[in-house]
Design an enzyme around this catalytic site. Structure first.
Site, mmCIF file in Angstrom:
data_model
loop_
_atom_site.group_PDB
_atom_site.id
_atom_site.type_symbol
_atom_site.label_atom_id
_atom_site.label_comp_id
_atom_site.label_asym_id
_atom_site.label_seq_id
_atom_site.Cartn_x
_atom_site.Cartn_y
_atom_site.Cartn_z
ATOM 1 N N TYR A 267 0.839 -1.208 0.000
ATOM 2 C CA TYR A 267 0.000 0.000 0.000
ATOM 3 C C TYR A 267 0.878 1.263 0.000
ATOM 4 O O TYR A 267 0.736 2.132 -0.859
ATOM 5 C CB TYR A 267 -0.894 -0.034 1.225
ATOM 6 C CG TYR A 267 -1.888 1.109 1.328
ATOM 7 C CD1 TYR A 267 -2.943 1.229 0.431
ATOM 8 C CD2 TYR A 267 -1.774 2.062 2.343
ATOM 9 C CE1 TYR A 267 -3.861 2.270 0.543
ATOM 10 C CE2 TYR A 267 -2.691 3.088 2.458
ATOM 11 C CZ TYR A 267 -3.732 3.196 1.564
ATOM 12 O OH TYR A 267 -4.641 4.222 1.681
ATOM 13 N N LYS B 179 1.336 3.863 -3.200
ATOM 14 C CA LYS B 179 0.912 5.267 -3.117
ATOM 15 C C LYS B 179 2.089 6.213 -3.340
ATOM 16 O O LYS B 179 1.935 7.283 -3.936
ATOM 17 C CB LYS B 179 0.261 5.547 -1.760
ATOM 18 C CG LYS B 179 -1.082 4.836 -1.566
ATOM 19 C CD LYS B 179 -2.194 5.457 -2.408
ATOM 20 C CE LYS B 179 -3.545 4.841 -2.083
ATOM 21 N NZ LYS B 179 -4.644 5.410 -2.863
HETATM 22 P P1 NAD Z 1 -12.788 1.637 0.144
HETATM 23 O O1 NAD Z 1 -12.148 0.293 0.161
HETATM 24 O O2 NAD Z 1 -14.099 1.801 0.821
HETATM 25 O O3 NAD Z 1 -12.952 2.154 -1.336
HETATM 26 C C1 NAD Z 1 -12.068 1.842 -2.381
HETATM 27 C C2 NAD Z 1 -12.889 1.603 -3.637
HETATM 28 O O4 NAD Z 1 -11.988 1.324 -4.720
HETATM 29 C C3 NAD Z 1 -13.824 0.397 -3.515
HETATM 30 O O5 NAD Z 1 -15.102 0.711 -3.995
HETATM 31 C C4 NAD Z 1 -13.150 -0.666 -4.374
HETATM 32 O O6 NAD Z 1 -14.056 -1.610 -4.888
HETATM 33 C C5 NAD Z 1 -12.494 0.196 -5.436
HETATM 34 N N1 NAD Z 1 -11.366 -0.458 -6.105
HETATM 35 C C6 NAD Z 1 -10.250 -0.987 -5.539
HETATM 36 N N2 NAD Z 1 -9.464 -1.525 -6.485
HETATM 37 C C7 NAD Z 1 -10.091 -1.317 -7.671
HETATM 38 C C8 NAD Z 1 -9.771 -1.633 -9.026
HETATM 39 N N3 NAD Z 1 -8.649 -2.299 -9.361
HETATM 40 N N4 NAD Z 1 -10.628 -1.244 -9.995
HETATM 41 C C9 NAD Z 1 -11.777 -0.573 -9.696
HETATM 42 N N5 NAD Z 1 -12.131 -0.262 -8.424
HETATM 43 C C10 NAD Z 1 -11.290 -0.634 -7.431
HETATM 44 O O7 NAD Z 1 -11.702 2.637 0.765
HETATM 45 P P2 NAD Z 1 -11.836 4.185 1.130
HETATM 46 O O8 NAD Z 1 -11.593 4.325 2.570
HETATM 47 O O9 NAD Z 1 -13.058 4.741 0.539
HETATM 48 O O10 NAD Z 1 -10.568 4.775 0.371
HETATM 49 C C11 NAD Z 1 -10.689 5.420 -0.881
HETATM 50 C C12 NAD Z 1 -9.354 5.995 -1.306
HETATM 51 O O11 NAD Z 1 -8.897 6.945 -0.327
HETATM 52 C C13 NAD Z 1 -8.248 4.963 -1.452
HETATM 53 O O12 NAD Z 1 -7.447 5.287 -2.573
HETATM 54 C C14 NAD Z 1 -7.453 5.119 -0.179
HETATM 55 O O13 NAD Z 1 -6.107 4.743 -0.346
HETATM 56 C C15 NAD Z 1 -7.606 6.590 0.117
HETATM 57 N N6 NAD Z 1 -7.452 6.851 1.556
HETATM 58 C C16 NAD Z 1 -8.481 6.615 2.421
HETATM 59 C C17 NAD Z 1 -8.291 6.841 3.771
HETATM 60 C C18 NAD Z 1 -9.394 6.624 4.786
HETATM 61 O O14 NAD Z 1 -9.170 6.838 5.984
HETATM 62 N N7 NAD Z 1 -10.587 6.245 4.401
HETATM 63 C C19 NAD Z 1 -7.050 7.286 4.256
HETATM 64 C C20 NAD Z 1 -6.028 7.485 3.333
HETATM 65 C C21 NAD Z 1 -6.248 7.288 1.992
#
Ligand code: NAD
Ligand code: UDP
Length: 309
Positions: free
Chosen positions: A145, A149
């Site tokens: 991860y 990133k």
């Molecule tokens: P989440 O797992 O709920 O959402 C991620 C989404 O991406 C899901 O709907 C998943 O099905 C989709 N996905 C993953 N791989 C895929 C692929 N190859 N093709 C198409 N769709 C794909 O996670 P989240 O918490 O909503 O995070 C969303 C983004 O924000 C991510 O990139 C994550 O790294 C970033 N982020 C989130 C947080 C947090 O605290 N929620 C913190 C840091 C970064």
């Protein structure tokens, strides 16, 4: 405007779909549901401005018509999820970022990358400022991860510098709210699920590690402002209110009124000991700061989870 959001069926992505539709955009959500859920976007299915493309965003994608904005949010985000799918995580962070940047370049669209506080690894600078390069174990159990990133940030800057794409990078700190999966393994859904079921809350290690939790609509507002800014280097978006995980467990018990106990479990390898964003840059550049404190955010989140347990 027409806005493409990869990962739009996930926790954060689905709130972004809501916000961009509310701002009058047409929204194209690209998702393969690896960690997201159709129910997160069910309420949008009949909206004529909303379209879903079920697709692995690591594979090439060609979209007809104008696109004004591309937001790349596809990626497993919970440690439990990404440790379960290390290669998929590396592919969506690397190949997927390349694909999303390619779409932005082809359409002359703005681009925004969802990066993460994990690029700081187990940080020795505290609170974390954007000019800190981080302390990441490149072969450790979170490396699929963190390094994906970090590569994604480098790829985004290369597209900006070499092709002049109007790119933006948000470093997101721990965010919570409705539509997190109860079983995604992150600390808030774990604690809330355990408290509501009357099971012990699983604190990893001694619970002295810290996190700083941001409510999802505050994050979405920061992202919206950053996308339309002229700034291209990474910007932290998070809530600087820092708390130990043990204190957080107590807060969840208080908010739920649960009689659950707390049990200690082994700390996963490379679990960052401290995390708190310095948000001075977001305040100065975007006039942004979080509005919803944990008291209010937890209430809104619990209202949602009570209907799910
Ligand atoms: P989440 O797992 O709920 O959402 C991620 C989404 O991406 C899901 O709907 C998943 O099905 C989709 N996905 C993953 N791989 C895929 C692929 N190859 N093709 C198409 N769709 C794909 O996670 P989240 O918490 O909503 O995070 C969303 C983004 O924000 C991510 O990139 C994550 O790294 C970033 N982020 C989130 C947080 C947090 O605290 N929620 C913190 C840091 C970064
Ligand atoms: N954690 C915990 N109990 C759990 C889940 C997580 O004590 O049931 C801890 C975890 O070790 C980390 C913190 O809570 O120190 C935040 O974990 P999470 O998985 O939510 O996200 P991270 O910030 O580590 O990406």
């Amino acid at each position: 405007m027409r806005t493409l959001i990869t990962g739009g069926a996930g926790f954060v992505g689905s709130h972004l779909c809501d916000r961009f539709l509310a701002e009058g955009h047409e929204v194209i959500c690209v998702d393969n549901f690896i960690t997201g859920r159709p129910t997160n976007i069910q309420h949008l299915r009949n909206d004529p401005d909303f379209q879903i493309i079920v697709h692995d965003a690591s594979e090439p994608l060609f979209v007809d018509g104008l696109i004004d904005n591309v937001l790349h949010f596809a990626s497993p985000a919970s440690p439990v999820d990404y440790v379960k799918s290390p290669i998929q995580t590396l592919k969506i962070g690397s190949l997927g970022t390349h694909v999303a940047l390619g779409i932005a370049k082809a359409h002359g669209a703005r681009f925004l990358l969802a990066s993460t506080s994990e690029v700081y690894g187990d940080p020795v600078v505290h609170p974390q400022t954007e000019d800190y390069w981080g302390n990441v174990n490149p072969v450790g159990e979170r490396s699929m991860y963190d390094e994906a990133k970090r590569f994604a940030e480098a790829m985004t800057m290369a597209y900006h510098r070499e092709h002049g794409v109007n790119t933006h990078i948000v470093r997101i700190f721990n965010t919570y709210g409705p539509r997190m999966r109860l079983d995604d393994g992150r600390v808030l859904p774990n604690f809330v699920g355990q408290a509501l079921r009357g099971e012990p809350l699983t604190v990893y290690g001694e619970g002295q590690q810290t996190r700083s939790f941001c409510y999802v609509t505050d994050l979405v507002d920061g992202i919206f402002r950053l996308l339309f800014s002229d700034y291209h280097l990474p910007v932290n978006i998070g809530n600087p209110s820092e708390i130990t995980i043990l204190q957080f467990a107590d807060e969840i018990l208080k908010h739920t009124g649960s009689k659950s106990t707390i049990v200690k479990r082994p700390l996963p390898p490379d679990d960052p000991k401290q995390r708190k964003p310095n948000i001075g840059l977001a305040q100065k550049l975007l006039g942004w700061e979080p509005k919803i404190d944990r008291q209010e955010g937890l209430k809104l989140t619990l209202d949602y989870f009570r209907t799910k347990v």
